[in-house]
Structure formats: structure tokens, C-alpha cells
Design a protein around this motif. Structure first.
Motif, PDB file in Angstrom:
ATOM      1  N   CYS A  17      -0.067  10.416  -0.099  1.00 40.51           N
ATOM      2  CA  CYS A  17       1.019   9.905   0.781  1.00 40.51           C
ATOM      3  C   CYS A  17       2.205   9.708   0.428  1.00 40.51           C
ATOM      4  O   CYS A  17       2.914   9.715   1.265  1.00 40.51           O
ATOM      5  N   ASN A  18       2.576   9.355  -0.676  1.00 40.81           N
ATOM      6  CA  ASN A  18       3.825   9.401  -1.255  1.00 40.81           C
ATOM      7  C   ASN A  18       4.873  10.203  -0.731  1.00 40.81           C
ATOM      8  O   ASN A  18       5.877   9.711  -0.180  1.00 40.81           O
ATOM      9  N   PRO A  19       4.883  11.430  -0.590  1.00 36.76           N
ATOM     10  CA  PRO A  19       5.872  12.254  -0.360  1.00 36.76           C
ATOM     11  C   PRO A  19       6.007  12.147   1.187  1.00 36.76           C
ATOM     12  O   PRO A  19       7.080  12.315   1.635  1.00 36.76           O
ATOM     13  N   ILE A  20       5.085  11.814   2.255  1.00 33.03           N
ATOM     14  CA  ILE A  20       5.217  11.743   3.378  1.00 33.03           C
ATOM     15  C   ILE A  20       6.024  10.398   3.796  1.00 33.03           C
ATOM     16  O   ILE A  20       6.942  10.250   4.413  1.00 33.03           O
ATOM     17  N   LEU A  21       5.790   9.435   2.983  1.00 33.03           N
ATOM     18  CA  LEU A  21       6.584   8.087   3.221  1.00 33.03           C
ATOM     19  C   LEU A  21       7.688   7.990   2.730  1.00 33.03           C
ATOM     20  O   LEU A  21       8.831   7.608   3.582  1.00 33.03           O
ATOM     21  N   GLU A  22       8.166   9.059   1.660  1.00 32.28           N
ATOM     22  CA  GLU A  22       9.508   9.412   1.299  1.00 32.28           C
ATOM     23  C   GLU A  22      10.303   9.812   2.479  1.00 32.28           C
ATOM     24  O   GLU A  22      11.581   9.491   2.337  1.00 32.28           O
ATOM     25  N   ALA A  23       9.430  10.834   2.937  1.00 35.32           N
ATOM     26  CA  ALA A  23      10.463  11.410   4.091  1.00 35.32           C
ATOM     27  C   ALA A  23      10.754  10.289   5.162  1.00 35.32           C
ATOM     28  O   ALA A  23      11.930  10.537   5.712  1.00 35.32           O
ATOM     29  N   PHE A  24      10.289   9.429   5.088  1.00 30.59           N
ATOM     30  CA  PHE A  24      10.411   8.534   6.467  1.00 30.59           C
ATOM     31  C   PHE A  24      11.247   7.462   6.054  1.00 30.59           C
ATOM     32  O   PHE A  24      11.898   6.885   6.651  1.00 30.59           O
TER      33      PHE A  24
END
Length: 100
Positions: A17-24
Motif C-alpha cells: 500500500c505504501n507506494p500508492i499512499l506516497e503518490a497521494f
């Protein structure tokens, strides 16, 4: 399925989940091309045997104004540019985004 396999899969999902959260939540600033503009709290859930059974992530933006206004030489959150990169010319025109 063995408990260790389930634990591994769950751990991979939580970490994935981390890369997705980072993009946001990350944006280009004057000092850093990938600056975190958000906070997150990961809550891990265990069962009565103390086995990992789930997790949830609470996020909060630290800089909500960045959505509508950026300082010179800075950019909005990465997710907007990533989403726009996938649009074709027809979609860009339909959404009045041909200048982006």
C-alpha cells in the motif's frame, strides 16, 4: 494454507500500500523532488493467539492547500501527474486539460 503463508501475504499487502499512499501524499518542493506532505498511522490487528490478522492505515494531509495552490517551482501531489499521464489526447481535450 499455512499460517506463515497467510502472514507473508498479509505483510506484503500492507507494505504494498505504501507506494500508492506516497503518490497521494508526496509532492515536489523547492528542497526535495519527493517530499512527504502527509502523515500516516498504520494500525496492526492481531487475534487472540497474537497472529497478525489485518491492518488499516490512517492518513492525513499536512498541506491541503497544495491541492489548489503551489509555490513557484513546486508541484501538486504526484498522483495528479500520474493520472494525467495516462490520458489520451481526446480525454485531455474533453476535460479541458490539453495544456497540461
Amino acid at each position: 494454507r499455512r499460517a506463515s503463508e497467510t502472514l507473508t501475504q498479509l505483510s506484503e499487502k500492507v507494505l504494498g500500500c505504501n507506494p500508492i499512499l506516497e503518490a497521494f501524499g508526496n509532492a515536489k518542493t523547492v528542497m526535495n523532488n519527493n517530499s512527504s506532505r502527509f502523515g500516516k498511522f498504520t494500525r496492526i490487528h492481531f487475534d487472540t493467539r497474537n497472529w497478525l490478522v489485518g491492518a488499516d492505515i490512517v492518513t492525513y494531509l499536512l498541506e491541503r492547500s497544495r491541492v489548489v495552490l503551489q509555490s513557484p517551482d513546486e508541484r501538486n501531489f504526484h498522483i495528479w501527474y500520474q493520472m494525467l499521464a495516462g490520458l489520451n489526447d481526446i480525454d485531455r481535450q474533453e476535460f479541458a486539460l490539453e495544456h497540461i
